[in-house]
Design an enzyme around this catalytic site. Structure first.
Site: not given
Ligand SMILES: *Cc1c(COP(=O)(O)O)cnc(C)c1O
Length: 431
Positions: A107
């Site tokens: 993220k």
């Molecule tokens: C947010 C997150 C996801 C999921 O991603 P999306 O874009 O919401 O599908 C998967 N793995 C981790 C570690 C995350 O923080």
């Protein structure tokens, strides 16, 4: 490039307006009017581009005139100033490690890009924005780090007390400056409910310019395409890869699909879910039903009604067969996830985090049926962020990575708050 609302009741806006608003006034998600095609020759010569050049070429059509080229180049360069290595795990499975950013989670890319865009749009500091984020752990850290010291933006993070890992808590609570952490005495759903209610509260929205940093924001969603380009730059095989994405809100995989529709070669996509299986069920039955989220060990994917899935439907004209040609979806339970962490560590000496493990298992399932294919799964977080699960499964202690050692000496600063909107509102109005 203009963006329209998927609810079709609001007018079209530029990238800047879509990024500042988050959601359209009609509550729809913004979607680009068309998906730009990659320049001729880009794919063939992809290895001759630096990741900064590639990032700029990919993002430019989406940003349009909202940001001048030299500023966009700078934003892209700052967004991706770490590694995205593709690591071989088995003969036919590779891990795209997306956890080398400052908060050890994928993220970081979306949060860094979005924060710098908002910083630019806010450069004259005409107004002051208050950004509210509810987090189960990962989003909050990436957003705090991404928005730290961005002028004109105050960030308020709500996280569930005692329910985030030690590293995650340090990432949330030690930034200071324009970042405030509220430690809510409840669970993630309580945090999310408070944030949702805040956006509907006339007193709060009258006093403050509130915005959110969740993955529906185009400035967080679209830069995630870059992972898929970086993967392809490192892909040595002739046939394009199958790509498996651990999915919760479906923002990441939706960005991958956009990259593919713009011309990036991908053989097939897999959306790997935990027990929260609204999308896998839809693929089975043709009937989409949102559900209450259930808690799992891959908690960043505990989403009952993935917000970005409507964007995926839009890309395929809401035609399930067309979508199924490109995308499959699996639901993996906690016991299988933990066993996968153990097995992959023992057999291949590779340490998965719970989210990566869900994706690894789904990809492996798919490859059993498609034995000529090779695949990449996205490893979205460092295992040290989920130490309880991973240390138990692998029976080893995970060392604290060098890049986050500095957190250890820092002092946690949070404001304890009951899981009550009224308390939250009173606190926020008084600030
Ligand atoms: C947010 C997150 C996801 C999921 O991603 P999306 O874009 O919401 O599908 C998967 N793995 C981790 C570690 C995350 O923080």
């Amino acid at each position: 490039m203009l963006y329209y609302s998927l609810n079709h009741q609001s007018s079209k806006v530029t990238f800047a307006e879509a990024a500042v608003r988050g959601q359209a006034p009609d509550k729809g998600l913004y979607f680009p009017e068309h998906i730009p095609q990659l320049p001729e020759g880009l794919i063939k010569n992809i290895r001759s581009y630096s990741k900064e050049e590639l990032g700029f070429i990919v993002m430019k059509p989406y940003v349009g005139e909202s940001i001048p080229d030299d500023v966009l180049q700078q934003i892209v360069a700052e967004t991706i100033n770490f590694d995205f290595p593709l690591v071989k795990v088995t003969d036919n499975i590779y891990s795209l490690e997306l956890f080398h950013g400052p908060t050890l989670a994928f993220k970081d890319v979306g949060a860094r890009f979005m924060s710098r865009c908002l910083g630019y749009f806010n450069r004259h500091a005409y107004h002051h924005t208050t950004l509210l984020v509810a987090t189960s752990g990962d989003t909050g850290g990436a957003v705090a780090n991404g928005f730290l010291a961005v002028d004109g933006v105050e960030v308020i993070i709500l996280y569930p007390s005692g329910k985030v890992s030690p590293i995650q808590e340090l990432q949330l609570t030690t930034c200071g400056q324009n970042i405030t952490a509220l430690e809510v005495q409840g669970n993630f759903d309580d945090c999310q409910a408070i944030v949702k209610q805040a956006f509907m509260d006339a007193d709060l929205t009258g006093k403050l310019s509130l915005t959110s940093a969740n993955s529906i924001n185009v400035a967080r969603w679209l830069p995630q395409q870059l992972y898929y380009f970086f993967a392809y730059q490192q892909w040595q095989r002739h046939e394009p890869p199958v790509i498996c994405v651990p999915s919760g809100n479906f923002g990441n995989i939706c960005a991958g699909l956009v990259a593919h529709l713009s011309g990036l070669p991908v053989k097939h996509f897999i959306a790997a879910c935990n027990a929260n299986d609204a999308v896998p069920q839809f693929f089975k039955t043709g009937n989409y039903q949102s559900k209450q989220a259930v808690a799992t060990i891959s908690n960043a994917m505990d989403v009952g009604n993935p917000s970005n899935f409507v964007r995926i439907l839009e890309m395929f004209n809401h035609e399930l067969p067309a979508l199924q040609n490109v995308l499959s979806s699996y639901s993996i339970d906690d016991a299988t996830t933990a066993a996968t962490i153990k097995n992959v560590y023992e057999q291949h000496n590779y340490m998965l985090d719970p989210h990566g493990a869900v994706a690894y298992y789904a990809l492996n399932e798919y490859l059993q049926q498609h034995t000529n294919d090779n695949g990449i799964f996205l490893e979205t977080a460092h295992p040290v962020k989920f130490p309880d699960t991973v240390e138990e499964a692998t029976n080893t202690r995970i060392p604290f990575p060098e890049s986050v050692q500095y957190l250890k000496g820092k002092e946690k600063k949070s404001i304890l708050m009951p899981a009550s909107f009224e308390d939250f509102k009173e606190w926020l109005m008084k600030r």
